[in-house]
Design an enzyme around this catalytic site. Sequence first.
Site, PDB file in Angstrom:
ATOM      1  N   GLY A  33      84.354  38.104 -82.712  1.00  0.00           N
ATOM      2  CA  GLY A  33      85.415  37.363 -83.417  1.00  0.00           C
ATOM      3  C   GLY A  33      85.532  35.950 -82.871  1.00  0.00           C
ATOM      4  N   ALA A  34      84.370  35.326 -82.595  1.00  0.00           N
ATOM      5  CA  ALA A  34      84.333  34.084 -81.806  1.00  0.00           C
ATOM      6  C   ALA A  34      85.022  32.906 -82.476  1.00  0.00           C
ATOM      7  CB  ALA A  34      82.886  33.730 -81.484  1.00  0.00           C
ATOM      8  N   ALA A 107      87.776  40.494 -81.427  1.00  0.00           N
ATOM      9  CA  ALA A 107      87.949  40.641 -82.887  1.00  0.00           C
ATOM     10  C   ALA A 107      88.849  41.818 -83.222  1.00  0.00           C
ATOM     11  CB  ALA A 107      86.596  40.803 -83.561  1.00  0.00           C
ATOM     12  N   SER A 108      89.802  41.581 -84.088  1.00  0.00           N
ATOM     13  CA  SER A 108      90.708  42.633 -84.563  1.00  0.00           C
ATOM     14  C   SER A 108      91.543  41.992 -85.668  1.00  0.00           C
ATOM     15  CB  SER A 108      91.617  43.102 -83.418  1.00  0.00           C
ATOM     16  OG  SER A 108      92.101  44.406 -83.647  1.00  0.00           O
ATOM     17  N   TYR A 186     100.574  46.808 -87.302  1.00  0.00           N
ATOM     18  CA  TYR A 186      99.687  45.984 -86.456  1.00  0.00           C
ATOM     19  C   TYR A 186      99.790  46.461 -84.999  1.00  0.00           C
ATOM     20  CZ  TYR A 186      98.166  42.150 -83.489  1.00  0.00           C
ATOM     21  OH  TYR A 186      97.546  41.420 -82.480  1.00  0.00           O
ATOM     22  N   LYS A 190      96.766  48.047 -82.536  1.00  0.00           N
ATOM     23  CA  LYS A 190      96.378  47.563 -81.206  1.00  0.00           C
ATOM     24  C   LYS A 190      96.527  48.680 -80.165  1.00  0.00           C
ATOM     25  CE  LYS A 190      95.172  43.957 -80.384  1.00  0.00           C
ATOM     26  NZ  LYS A 190      93.749  43.476 -80.478  1.00  0.00           N
ATOM     27  N   PHE A 251     110.917  36.077 -78.265  1.00  0.00           N
ATOM     28  CA  PHE A 251     109.463  36.174 -78.285  1.00  0.00           C
ATOM     29  C   PHE A 251     108.943  35.942 -76.872  1.00  0.00           C
ATOM     30  CE2 PHE A 251     110.864  34.976 -82.454  1.00  0.00           C
ATOM     31  CZ  PHE A 251     110.101  35.779 -83.292  1.00  0.00           C
TER      32      PHE A 251
HETATM   33  P1  NAP Z   1      92.607  35.387 -85.397  1.00  0.00           P
HETATM   34  O1  NAP Z   1      92.474  33.914 -85.307  1.00  0.00           O
HETATM   35  O2  NAP Z   1      93.019  35.988 -86.703  1.00  0.00           O
HETATM   36  O3  NAP Z   1      91.273  36.059 -84.873  1.00  0.00           O
HETATM   37  C1  NAP Z   1      90.915  37.368 -85.203  1.00  0.00           C
HETATM   38  C2  NAP Z   1      89.405  37.465 -85.210  1.00  0.00           C
HETATM   39  O4  NAP Z   1      89.041  38.804 -85.582  1.00  0.00           O
HETATM   40  C3  NAP Z   1      88.768  36.522 -86.250  1.00  0.00           C
HETATM   41  O5  NAP Z   1      87.601  35.977 -85.698  1.00  0.00           O
HETATM   42  C4  NAP Z   1      88.444  37.463 -87.393  1.00  0.00           C
HETATM   43  O6  NAP Z   1      87.335  37.048 -88.177  1.00  0.00           O
HETATM   44  C5  NAP Z   1      88.064  38.722 -86.614  1.00  0.00           C
HETATM   45  N1  NAP Z   1      88.072  39.871 -87.499  1.00  0.00           N
HETATM   46  C6  NAP Z   1      89.097  40.406 -88.188  1.00  0.00           C
HETATM   47  N2  NAP Z   1      88.673  41.450 -88.942  1.00  0.00           N
HETATM   48  C7  NAP Z   1      87.341  41.554 -88.724  1.00  0.00           C
HETATM   49  C8  NAP Z   1      86.318  42.414 -89.209  1.00  0.00           C
HETATM   50  N3  NAP Z   1      86.568  43.402 -90.088  1.00  0.00           N
HETATM   51  N4  NAP Z   1      85.058  42.223 -88.745  1.00  0.00           N
HETATM   52  C9  NAP Z   1      84.774  41.240 -87.860  1.00  0.00           C
HETATM   53  N5  NAP Z   1      85.676  40.385 -87.385  1.00  0.00           N
HETATM   54  C10 NAP Z   1      86.949  40.545 -87.812  1.00  0.00           C
HETATM   55  O7  NAP Z   1      93.699  35.898 -84.334  1.00  0.00           O
HETATM   56  P2  NAP Z   1      93.816  35.656 -82.763  1.00  0.00           P
HETATM   57  O8  NAP Z   1      95.224  35.303 -82.510  1.00  0.00           O
HETATM   58  O9  NAP Z   1      92.759  34.757 -82.254  1.00  0.00           O
HETATM   59  O10 NAP Z   1      93.567  37.127 -82.222  1.00  0.00           O
HETATM   60  C11 NAP Z   1      92.474  37.443 -81.339  1.00  0.00           C
HETATM   61  C12 NAP Z   1      92.789  38.705 -80.600  1.00  0.00           C
HETATM   62  O11 NAP Z   1      93.973  38.489 -79.820  1.00  0.00           O
HETATM   63  C13 NAP Z   1      93.101  39.902 -81.522  1.00  0.00           C
HETATM   64  O12 NAP Z   1      92.557  41.057 -80.932  1.00  0.00           O
HETATM   65  C14 NAP Z   1      94.618  39.951 -81.510  1.00  0.00           C
HETATM   66  O13 NAP Z   1      95.097  41.262 -81.780  1.00  0.00           O
HETATM   67  C15 NAP Z   1      94.905  39.529 -80.076  1.00  0.00           C
HETATM   68  N6  NAP Z   1      96.255  38.990 -79.851  1.00  0.00           N
HETATM   69  C16 NAP Z   1      96.699  37.903 -80.553  1.00  0.00           C
HETATM   70  C17 NAP Z   1      97.989  37.425 -80.323  1.00  0.00           C
HETATM   71  C18 NAP Z   1      98.551  36.226 -81.059  1.00  0.00           C
HETATM   72  O14 NAP Z   1      99.758  35.947 -80.949  1.00  0.00           O
HETATM   73  N7  NAP Z   1      97.742  35.464 -81.788  1.00  0.00           N
HETATM   74  C19 NAP Z   1      98.808  38.072 -79.380  1.00  0.00           C
HETATM   75  C20 NAP Z   1      98.308  39.176 -78.672  1.00  0.00           C
HETATM   76  C21 NAP Z   1      97.024  39.621 -78.920  1.00  0.00           C
HETATM   77  P3  NAP Z   1      87.534  36.163 -89.528  1.00  0.00           P
HETATM   78  O15 NAP Z   1      87.769  34.767 -89.081  1.00  0.00           O
HETATM   79  O16 NAP Z   1      86.257  36.364 -90.258  1.00  0.00           O
HETATM   80  O17 NAP Z   1      88.723  36.742 -90.254  1.00  0.00           O
END
Ligand code: NAP
Length: 373
Positions: A33-34, A107-108, A186, A190, A251
């Site tokens: 999910g880079a 990625a998620s 969601y 997780k 938050f």
């Molecule tokens: P993000 O920008 O939406 O990144 C999510 C990544 O996962 C994207 O690269 C997305 O690819 C990929 N992905 C989603 N569905 C996929 C699939 N079916 N196959 C392959 N790739 C897929 O969100 P983020 O905030 O960076 O989140 C990254 C991680 O941090 C996640 O695990 C999230 O649960 C965790 N996290 C985030 C937060 C927050 O507040 N943002 C807080 C705690 C934990 P596409 O670009 O192609 O959609």
Amino acid sequence: MPEDHEGRLGLSPAPAGENPAGAHSRGPVLVTGANGYVASWLVRRLLERGFPVHATVRDPGDPARTEHLRAIARDSPGTLSLFPADLLDPAGFGPAMAGCGLVFHTASPLIVRGVEDALRDLVEPATAGTRHVLEAASRTPSVRRVVLTSSIVAVYGDAQDIEHVEGERFDETHWNTTSSARHQPYSYSKTVAERLAWEMARRQSGWELVALNPGLVLGPALSLHTKAEGVLMMRDLGSGYYRFGAPDLEFAVVDVRDVAEAHLRAALNPDASGRHILVSESLGLIRIAQILRERFGSAYPFPTRTVSNSAALMLAPTRGIPQAVARRNLGYPLRFDNGRSRNVLGMVYRPAGESVADHFRQLLDDGLVKAPA
Ligand code: NAP
């Protein structure tokens, strides 16, 4: 960061001659999910440190999703190789993982509001993806450590859960037991994905697992294509949606740059193991609005008061938030113990106010929030 540990993880400097740029070269590392909000910062940090980064994205041919990574790579000592991989594809991650000592599984799917089909859109990709990445790790002899990007929502479900926690502070011993596919899907995705990861880690001895549990991630994005929840919150605050008052919600905030740093430390610190809550501090919505007003001026329609919980409860569905979720979160404090990440990973967190202000500034610069006329 101790070099001997990097060697154990297969990250030793490459033999002379393999690194024409003269940078400190290391074995490749994988980031899933880079192109995501968090992962883009992680990729940047890895490239700056000279790592060859194997980056999986759904569509490497989509410049809107990958150009920012290529641009970072052009200016960094590290190298970037993009690989296509979907979480639902059992064979997708093997080619990208070949030769890697470290795997960062970020990625998620991140959908918090307006989920159509929780099992299809969240739970299935989160768990199948974790299974596929970890199965690939078990088939790849070079892999020594997997760093999993979990979340604080795998630690708690609703702020109300604090009523059952001694000391009124969540820590790494706590697990979310209140979310389901129907309620906070969601958070449920997780939780089940992280539980699966620990179960799979226990069943093998080739690699070790380190989990990171970030709070709400704020701070500047490296790509315009972020749908992160923090962006929605900032837009609501800046657009005047809360001009008549903000709900009494807290938050637990952490900066995206600190989350990237924690990933590096979790990967390279020999003492890292288990879970690590990544939170700088908890801020109420009204405190966030106050920080924004101090930095950006009172011409913006930032809220100045809190609305009653009953009014907030009524309005919640208009923002895609079910009433049951609002009821179990409004008016409860949200506190976390970040001691493990500070003591084991050596994290020193940016003040949350700085993340809030930097995030809002970027949304203004990118035109995603309008300045007052
Ligand atoms: P993000 O920008 O939406 O990144 C999510 C990544 O996962 C994207 O690269 C997305 O690819 C990929 N992905 C989603 N569905 C996929 C699939 N079916 N196959 C392959 N790739 C897929 O969100 P983020 O905030 O960076 O989140 C990254 C991680 O941090 C996640 O695990 C999230 O649960 C965790 N996290 C985030 C937060 C927050 O507040 N943002 C807080 C705690 C934990 P596409 O670009 O192609 O959609």
